[in-house]
Scaffold this motif. Sequence first.
Motif, PDB file in Angstrom:
ATOM      1  N   TYR A  19      35.497  48.017  32.375  1.00  0.00           N
ATOM      2  CA  TYR A  19      35.647  46.729  32.582  1.00  0.00           C
ATOM      3  C   TYR A  19      35.357  45.494  31.542  1.00  0.00           C
ATOM      4  CZ  TYR A  19      35.212  47.920  37.460  1.00  0.00           C
ATOM      5  OH  TYR A  19      35.674  48.647  38.640  1.00  0.00           O
ATOM      6  N   THR A  79      34.279  39.136  36.697  1.00  0.00           N
ATOM      7  CA  THR A  79      34.913  40.092  37.077  1.00  0.00           C
ATOM      8  C   THR A  79      36.490  40.024  37.373  1.00  0.00           C
ATOM      9  OG1 THR A  79      34.222  40.120  39.400  1.00  0.00           O
ATOM     10  CG2 THR A  79      32.977  42.063  38.059  1.00  0.00           C
ATOM     11  N   PHE A  81      39.155  41.955  38.901  1.00  0.00           N
ATOM     12  CA  PHE A  81      39.524  43.438  39.413  1.00  0.00           C
ATOM     13  C   PHE A  81      41.022  43.406  39.684  1.00  0.00           C
ATOM     14  CE2 PHE A  81      35.127  43.213  41.251  1.00  0.00           C
ATOM     15  CZ  PHE A  81      34.674  44.544  40.743  1.00  0.00           C
ATOM     16  N   TYR A  84      41.771  44.651  36.097  1.00  0.00           N
ATOM     17  CA  TYR A  84      41.459  46.028  35.848  1.00  0.00           C
ATOM     18  C   TYR A  84      42.316  47.062  36.581  1.00  0.00           C
ATOM     19  CZ  TYR A  84      37.205  43.257  34.774  1.00  0.00           C
ATOM     20  OH  TYR A  84      36.352  42.238  34.422  1.00  0.00           O
ATOM     21  N   ARG A  85      42.790  46.705  37.665  1.00  0.00           N
ATOM     22  CA  ARG A  85      43.902  47.638  38.365  1.00  0.00           C
ATOM     23  C   ARG A  85      45.147  47.794  37.505  1.00  0.00           C
ATOM     24  NH1 ARG A  85      41.009  45.671  43.368  1.00  0.00           N
ATOM     25  NH2 ARG A  85      41.922  43.701  43.304  1.00  0.00           N
TER      26      ARG A  85
END
Length: 367
Positions: A19, A79, A81, A84-85
């Motif tokens: 991350y 964050t 996500f 990140y995905r």
Amino acid sequence: MPDTFPIRKIIHVDMDAFYASVEQLDNPELRGKPIAVGGGGNRGVVSAASYEARKFGVKSAMSGMLAQRLCPDLLFVPTRFDRYREISKQVRAIFYEYTNLVEPLSLDEAYLDVTENKKGNPSASLIAQEIRSRIHKEIGITASAGISINKFIAKVASDYNKPNGQKTVNPEDVLPFLEALDIRKFYGVGKVTAEKMYQLGIFTGADLKSKTIDYLDTHFGKSGRFYYHVVRGIHTSEVKPNRIRKSLAAERTFSENLSSEIFMLEKLEHIANEVSNRLKKSNIAGKTVTLKIKYSDFTMQTRSKTLPYFISDAQVILETAKDLLYQESMQNSVRLLGISLANLNTHKKAKKPEENKTVSVQLKFAF
């Protein structure tokens, strides 16, 4: 190790500070600086830390306040996500160019079985090196890898030369490697188990190997048999490319404790909507709803209800969660709420891949 013990060529690829690395990739101003993903505010928890932050002792699951005390110059970033995905999908696309036997463990790590691979390359070490090089050149982040005869050893080996490195444990080196290994580095041995092993005089793999299976069963229950076998290089679990999902969950930690069920309803509605959206996106549904409650004194409570039919609708999930909420009186003010759905309609087992073959240790392996 028995002469006919089946071995494979397994690679465990683990992205380095994933991350945090993605945040530094997207924002050049963060490169070379100590950053923590998540963790901002009085109640925040660090999801990931850059290697610059780790030098100060900052690590995942640490409170943001403690992380800031350890590293006064620490920079917190939220964050993302979805991003990140997206990066994880790009990394996996590279994996699949080498083998279809890819078992993701999370967004940032996976097992690959390259015993037989699409490149026809007999060297698992060279494949790992090539994959890591491509991740760096094509995506811009780094990865580490462990290479050996089974998933357990490959997982342990991937931590050895982090970041941006790899370690190969050849078949003939497996037993010496495990015997010299600090017990804390054994995958599956947590802090509590390590302390218990220390009290029993078990500090290395050699110490563990000296114990009988009955001794380990007596002191560690079902895990004793696992420890007995892995320290001898025996771990027969195959790389499973189609892992069956068993549950799906979402949760929220609040900036201020919630002191009444009334204040929780709005929060539960948002969480139920998130769970529902993720279920529908994956085209799955479930029967068992679990409400997770963490109180201000950090005690945890879960309440579950199994319905006679599969659900994915947000309103049905919310109404079930409400029933569970009012099932018992609050013990204290609440700092976290979560909803999970289990007993999913993913019960059909994936077919066992024909190409997931094993070979005898007697063969000459090019690792």
